[in-house]
Design a protein around this motif. Sequence first.
Motif, PDB file in Angstrom:
ATOM      1  N   MET A  11       0.825  -1.203   0.000  1.00  0.00           N
ATOM      2  CA  MET A  11       0.000   0.000   0.000  1.00  0.00           C
ATOM      3  C   MET A  11       0.865   1.261   0.000  1.00  0.00           C
ATOM      4  N   LEU A  12       1.992   1.219   0.709  1.00  0.00           N
ATOM      5  CA  LEU A  12       2.903   2.365   0.688  1.00  0.00           C
ATOM      6  C   LEU A  12       3.455   2.587  -0.716  1.00  0.00           C
ATOM      7  N   ASP A  13       3.811   1.491  -1.397  1.00  0.00           N
ATOM      8  CA  ASP A  13       4.351   1.597  -2.757  1.00  0.00           C
ATOM      9  C   ASP A  13       3.311   2.141  -3.731  1.00  0.00           C
ATOM     10  N   GLU A  14       2.071   1.727  -3.569  1.00  0.00           N
ATOM     11  CA  GLU A  14       1.029   2.080  -4.530  1.00  0.00           C
ATOM     12  C   GLU A  14       0.411   3.455  -4.280  1.00  0.00           C
ATOM     13  N   CYS A  15       0.281   3.840  -3.005  1.00  0.00           N
ATOM     14  CA  CYS A  15      -0.583   4.978  -2.704  1.00  0.00           C
ATOM     15  C   CYS A  15       0.039   6.097  -1.873  1.00  0.00           C
ATOM     16  N   GLN A  16       1.116   5.828  -1.158  1.00  0.00           N
ATOM     17  CA  GLN A  16       1.662   6.839  -0.257  1.00  0.00           C
ATOM     18  C   GLN A  16       2.036   8.112  -1.004  1.00  0.00           C
ATOM     19  N   ASP A  17       1.640   9.267  -0.451  1.00  0.00           N
ATOM     20  CA  ASP A  17       1.957  10.603  -0.974  1.00  0.00           C
ATOM     21  C   ASP A  17       1.278  10.912  -2.306  1.00  0.00           C
ATOM     22  N   ARG A  18       0.263  10.162  -2.679  1.00  0.00           N
ATOM     23  CA  ARG A  18      -0.529  10.481  -3.865  1.00  0.00           C
ATOM     24  C   ARG A  18      -1.896  11.009  -3.430  1.00  0.00           C
ATOM     25  N   ARG A  19      -2.536  11.761  -4.305  1.00  0.00           N
ATOM     26  CA  ARG A  19      -3.864  12.250  -3.947  1.00  0.00           C
ATOM     27  C   ARG A  19      -4.912  11.160  -4.114  1.00  0.00           C
ATOM     28  N   SER A  20      -4.701  10.259  -5.062  1.00  0.00           N
ATOM     29  CA  SER A  20      -5.625   9.148  -5.251  1.00  0.00           C
ATOM     30  C   SER A  20      -4.871   7.964  -5.827  1.00  0.00           C
ATOM     31  N   CYS A  21      -5.400   6.780  -5.598  1.00  0.00           N
ATOM     32  CA  CYS A  21      -4.831   5.578  -6.188  1.00  0.00           C
ATOM     33  C   CYS A  21      -5.924   4.520  -6.269  1.00  0.00           C
ATOM     34  N   GLN A  22      -5.764   3.615  -7.209  1.00  0.00           N
ATOM     35  CA  GLN A  22      -6.764   2.569  -7.416  1.00  0.00           C
ATOM     36  C   GLN A  22      -6.103   1.366  -8.078  1.00  0.00           C
ATOM     37  N   PHE A  23      -6.431   0.174  -7.601  1.00  0.00           N
ATOM     38  CA  PHE A  23      -5.905  -1.029  -8.227  1.00  0.00           C
ATOM     39  C   PHE A  23      -6.797  -2.217  -7.885  1.00  0.00           C
ATOM     40  N   LEU A  24      -6.638  -3.271  -8.677  1.00  0.00           N
ATOM     41  CA  LEU A  24      -7.418  -4.495  -8.502  1.00  0.00           C
ATOM     42  C   LEU A  24      -6.766  -5.361  -7.430  1.00  0.00           C
ATOM     43  N   VAL A  25      -7.568  -5.823  -6.483  1.00  0.00           N
ATOM     44  CA  VAL A  25      -7.057  -6.626  -5.369  1.00  0.00           C
ATOM     45  C   VAL A  25      -7.029  -8.103  -5.754  1.00  0.00           C
ATOM     46  N   ASN A  26      -5.866  -8.718  -5.654  1.00  0.00           N
ATOM     47  CA  ASN A  26      -5.739 -10.169  -5.808  1.00  0.00           C
ATOM     48  C   ASN A  26      -4.449 -10.619  -5.145  1.00  0.00           C
ATOM     49  N   SER A  27      -4.347 -11.903  -4.866  1.00  0.00           N
ATOM     50  CA  SER A  27      -3.228 -12.426  -4.086  1.00  0.00           C
ATOM     51  C   SER A  27      -1.884 -12.256  -4.784  1.00  0.00           C
TER      52      SER A  27
END
Length: 258
Positions: A76-92
């Motif tokens: 989650m830190l890699d994908e979303c930290q310090d961005r205003r928005s983020c979105q991704f598909l959840v899977n294992s």
Amino acid sequence: FAGYISQVLKNYTDHACDGEYVSLRCPHRTTISIQSSFYGRIVPSHQMCPSRYPHSYATLVKEDVACSVGTSLQKMLDECQDRRSCQFLVNSRLFGADPCPGTGKYLIVWYKCRPNEYKSKVACEDDKLRLSCKKSMVIAIYSAIFGRTQGGSLECPYQTLGMPMIECQSATALQLMIKRCHGKRSCSIYASTYEFGDPCYPGIRKHLNVIYTCDNTPFLLPVDETQPPAPNSSMEPVGVSTEMALLSNILAAYAFVT
């Protein structure tokens, strides 16, 4: 301005089951600050994220309700930290090795919205902390800690008198700082146990660390909770229900024990 501050100070929770999109967003002039994350399963599927497999298959595979992935926070830190928005598909596959194949999992994320520009001030125990903003600007408190953090403070050397280096924090520091300084041009408060109580063992020197921003905008665009961005029009926002509140309490206890 009060509406904007409530959006900034709010603790957000979002969740998505395997195969769904998770979408995090913050108001204008703020960015995502991930607080915690969980991916796995610790409650039965009839309580959250029902199994996507046929019932006959589900009876053959015993559901694992003690399943968690240790890489969820870093992801989650890699994908979303310090961005205003983020979105991704959840899977294992996003989180590395699957610790419980055959068990449907879910992602839960706790985050806050941090102002793009902010200041930090520290006062050692029994010293006075003063905050001020330029004319026509007012204080917006983002976070406040009174106690002792694990890393300590360069401004306030660690003094234990033989006590172990443990973390201890006041549970009311943020609320008190908001009450004392919110919306004002300047304010001051003593970093004392008289003001904040004593969350630590006797003999541990504490400090007050406040992160705040100065703003002259009466109000900013709030988070639109009803229309999150989605790659297709069929995606619906994921709400936080009473069950989610209960689950948050369960996960908090789980995190504490871990």
